[in-house]
Write an enzyme that holds these catalytic residues in place. Structure first.
Site, PDB file in Angstrom:
ATOM      1  N   LYS A   1       6.690 -70.044  27.985  1.00 62.32           N
ATOM      2  CA  LYS A   1       5.307 -69.579  28.132  1.00 62.32           C
ATOM      3  C   LYS A   1       4.610 -69.515  26.777  1.00 62.32           C
ATOM      4  O   LYS A   1       3.437 -69.859  26.642  1.00 62.32           O
ATOM      5  CB  LYS A   1       5.270 -68.204  28.796  1.00 62.32           C
ATOM      6  CG  LYS A   1       5.447 -68.240  30.286  1.00 62.32           C
ATOM      7  CD  LYS A   1       5.165 -66.888  30.895  1.00 62.32           C
ATOM      8  CE  LYS A   1       5.456 -66.891  32.382  1.00 62.32           C
ATOM      9  NZ  LYS A   1       5.517 -65.540  32.933  1.00 62.32           N
ATOM     10  N   LYS A   2       5.340 -69.060  25.748  1.00 60.02           N
ATOM     11  CA  LYS A   2       4.751 -68.996  24.404  1.00 60.02           C
ATOM     12  C   LYS A   2       4.393 -70.409  23.934  1.00 60.02           C
ATOM     13  O   LYS A   2       3.362 -70.640  23.317  1.00 60.02           O
ATOM     14  CB  LYS A   2       5.733 -68.365  23.413  1.00 60.02           C
ATOM     15  CG  LYS A   2       5.858 -66.865  23.541  1.00 60.02           C
ATOM     16  CD  LYS A   2       6.705 -66.294  22.417  1.00 60.02           C
ATOM     17  CE  LYS A   2       6.999 -64.826  22.643  1.00 60.02           C
ATOM     18  NZ  LYS A   2       7.946 -64.269  21.673  1.00 60.02           N
TER      19      LYS A   2
ATOM     20  N   GLY B   1       7.830 -57.307  30.163  1.00 54.03           N
ATOM     21  CA  GLY B   1       7.945 -56.161  29.254  1.00 54.03           C
ATOM     22  C   GLY B   1       7.171 -54.941  29.734  1.00 54.03           C
ATOM     23  O   GLY B   1       7.294 -54.518  30.889  1.00 54.03           O
ATOM     24  N   TYR B   2       6.342 -54.404  28.844  1.00 57.90           N
ATOM     25  CA  TYR B   2       5.613 -53.168  29.135  1.00 57.90           C
ATOM     26  C   TYR B   2       4.245 -53.419  29.787  1.00 57.90           C
ATOM     27  O   TYR B   2       3.437 -52.490  29.894  1.00 57.90           O
ATOM     28  CB  TYR B   2       5.444 -52.357  27.838  1.00 57.90           C
ATOM     29  CG  TYR B   2       6.767 -52.037  27.167  1.00 57.90           C
ATOM     30  CD1 TYR B   2       7.547 -50.958  27.594  1.00 57.90           C
ATOM     31  CD2 TYR B   2       7.262 -52.833  26.131  1.00 57.90           C
ATOM     32  CE1 TYR B   2       8.767 -50.678  27.002  1.00 57.90           C
ATOM     33  CE2 TYR B   2       8.485 -52.561  25.531  1.00 57.90           C
ATOM     34  CZ  TYR B   2       9.238 -51.488  25.971  1.00 57.90           C
ATOM     35  OH  TYR B   2      10.449 -51.219  25.387  1.00 57.90           O
TER      36      TYR B   2
ATOM     37  N   ASN C   1      11.151 -69.176  24.787  1.00 59.14           N
ATOM     38  CA  ASN C   1      10.210 -68.792  25.840  1.00 59.14           C
ATOM     39  C   ASN C   1       9.189 -69.918  26.041  1.00 59.14           C
ATOM     40  O   ASN C   1       8.336 -70.166  25.190  1.00 59.14           O
ATOM     41  CB  ASN C   1       9.535 -67.484  25.391  1.00 59.14           C
ATOM     42  CG  ASN C   1       8.583 -66.936  26.415  1.00 59.14           C
ATOM     43  OD1 ASN C   1       8.009 -67.685  27.202  1.00 59.14           O
ATOM     44  ND2 ASN C   1       8.399 -65.628  26.395  1.00 59.14           N
TER      45      ASN C   1
ATOM     46  N   LYS D   1      -5.318 -61.418  30.418  1.00 57.97           N
ATOM     47  CA  LYS D   1      -4.408 -60.915  29.372  1.00 57.97           C
ATOM     48  C   LYS D   1      -4.458 -61.823  28.160  1.00 57.97           C
ATOM     49  O   LYS D   1      -4.569 -61.358  27.024  1.00 57.97           O
ATOM     50  CB  LYS D   1      -2.973 -60.829  29.907  1.00 57.97           C
ATOM     51  CG  LYS D   1      -2.019 -60.311  28.820  1.00 57.97           C
ATOM     52  CD  LYS D   1      -0.554 -60.310  29.194  1.00 57.97           C
ATOM     53  CE  LYS D   1       0.278 -59.999  27.961  1.00 57.97           C
ATOM     54  NZ  LYS D   1       1.704 -60.141  28.148  1.00 57.97           N
TER      55      LYS D   1
ATOM     56  N   ASP E   1       6.805 -62.190  16.185  1.00 56.12           N
ATOM     57  CA  ASP E   1       7.521 -60.972  16.536  1.00 56.12           C
ATOM     58  C   ASP E   1       6.483 -59.991  17.067  1.00 56.12           C
ATOM     59  O   ASP E   1       5.356 -59.950  16.558  1.00 56.12           O
ATOM     60  CB  ASP E   1       8.252 -60.398  15.322  1.00 56.12           C
ATOM     61  CG  ASP E   1       9.346 -59.434  15.741  1.00 56.12           C
ATOM     62  OD1 ASP E   1      10.039 -59.708  16.733  1.00 56.12           O
ATOM     63  OD2 ASP E   1       9.523 -58.384  15.081  1.00 56.12           O
TER      64      ASP E   1
HETATM   65  P1  IMP Z   1       9.484 -60.522  21.226  1.00 52.98           P
HETATM   66  O1  IMP Z   1       8.497 -60.526  20.113  1.00 52.98           O
HETATM   67  O2  IMP Z   1       9.304 -61.674  22.154  1.00 52.98           O
HETATM   68  O3  IMP Z   1      10.894 -60.328  20.730  1.00 52.98           O
HETATM   69  O4  IMP Z   1       9.140 -59.237  22.129  1.00 52.98           O
HETATM   70  C1  IMP Z   1       9.477 -57.944  21.767  1.00 52.98           C
HETATM   71  C2  IMP Z   1       9.361 -56.986  22.931  1.00 52.98           C
HETATM   72  O5  IMP Z   1       8.089 -56.320  22.845  1.00 52.98           O
HETATM   73  C3  IMP Z   1       9.408 -57.611  24.313  1.00 52.98           C
HETATM   74  O6  IMP Z   1      10.727 -57.735  24.769  1.00 52.98           O
HETATM   75  C4  IMP Z   1       8.610 -56.598  25.126  1.00 52.98           C
HETATM   76  O7  IMP Z   1       9.432 -55.517  25.472  1.00 52.98           O
HETATM   77  C5  IMP Z   1       7.564 -56.120  24.128  1.00 52.98           C
HETATM   78  N1  IMP Z   1       6.352 -56.952  24.240  1.00 52.98           N
HETATM   79  C6  IMP Z   1       5.869 -57.805  23.310  1.00 52.98           C
HETATM   80  N2  IMP Z   1       4.741 -58.404  23.747  1.00 52.98           N
HETATM   81  C7  IMP Z   1       4.549 -57.940  24.990  1.00 52.98           C
HETATM   82  C8  IMP Z   1       3.548 -58.221  25.979  1.00 52.98           C
HETATM   83  O8  IMP Z   1       2.645 -59.050  25.816  1.00 52.98           O
HETATM   84  N3  IMP Z   1       3.667 -57.533  27.131  1.00 52.98           N
HETATM   85  C9  IMP Z   1       4.653 -56.642  27.375  1.00 52.98           C
HETATM   86  N4  IMP Z   1       5.613 -56.356  26.508  1.00 52.98           N
HETATM   87  C10 IMP Z   1       5.567 -57.002  25.310  1.00 52.98           C
END
Ligand code: IMP
Length: 200
Positions: A11-12, A152-153, A9, A174, A70
């Site tokens: 953006k990260k 995501g959410y 990603n 954010k 994570d």
């Molecule tokens: P990961 O840590 O990038 O694998 O994210 C895990 C999942 O958590 C993502 O696919 C989203 O569904 C949710 N999530 C984690 N951080 C966010 C955020 O900042 N906004 C919205 N959803 C998030």
């Protein structure tokens, strides 16, 4: 000094680079360094276990700082679920919008709509030391999908102290208050401390 981040990603990567810009640290995605994907099975039962599994997959890159995260959403009326399963909640192949719809449906009769995002960052320094940091942001889930930014959410989550969702508030606000922003700020503090020991 390079900081290798276990993510695809961009953006990260950009977020961390922005924080470390004055430290002469170059943030790179691991694929740019190792040249191929590394498959890590995220079968830990906590965010910390999964973040550590990911960062340890880069431990052979001895000279660099390694970092993995994570994250997920914990919903009070679902006993903290989906938590570490947030990315797959409702099925592997759902779009973000479908996944938000699925979550809304799971809680449609619930009056307690409190939830929190959690992010755990694991790091390994060139001397082999491991550090873990965490960020949490508390809020409330809406009744419907609101806003277009983020992922995501985000369109469901109104952080405490605000009346718009993360998807309506946009990236600047954010980032200042988010779980990931908080965990990254703590991680950058460890990175700065490590770098200052090298300079003395
Ligand atoms: P990961 O840590 O990038 O694998 O994210 C895990 C999942 O958590 C993502 O696919 C989203 O569904 C949710 N999530 C984690 N951080 C966010 C955020 O900042 N906004 C919205 N959803 C998030």
């Amino acid at each position: 000094m390079k900081c290798i981040i276990f993510t695809n990603n961009s953006k990260k990567c950009d977020e961390l680079q922005a924080i470390l810009v004055d430290q002469s640290i170059h943030v790179m995605r691991y694929k740019e360094v190792v040249g191929h994907e590394i498959d890590v099975v995220e079968d830990g039962v906590t965010f910390e276990e999964n973040a550590l599994k990911k960062v340890r997959a880069l431990s052979h890159l001895k000279d660099d700082i390694k970092l993995a995260d994570d994250s997920g959403i914990e919903v009070d009326c679902l006993d903290g679920n989906p938590g570490i399963y947030s990315a797959r909640y409702g099925g592997e192949d759902l779009t973000d919008q479908e996944r938000c719809g699925y979550l809304l449906n799971q809680i449609k009769d619930k009056s307690n709509r409190k939830a929190q995002f959690r992010c755990v960052i694991a790091m390994i320094f060139p001397d082999g030391t491991e550090q873990v940091t965490e960020g949490v942001v508390k809020g409330t889930l809406t009744q419907d999908i609101r806003g277009n930014s983020g992922f995501g959410y985000d369109p469901l989550f109104i952080p405490d102290g605000y009346d718009q969702t993360f998807a309506e508030l946009g990236p600047e606000i954010k980032y200042q208050i988010s779980h990931r922003g908080q965990a990254l700020a703590k991680a950058s503090h460890h990175i700065k401390t490590f770098c200052s020991t090298l300079n003395h």
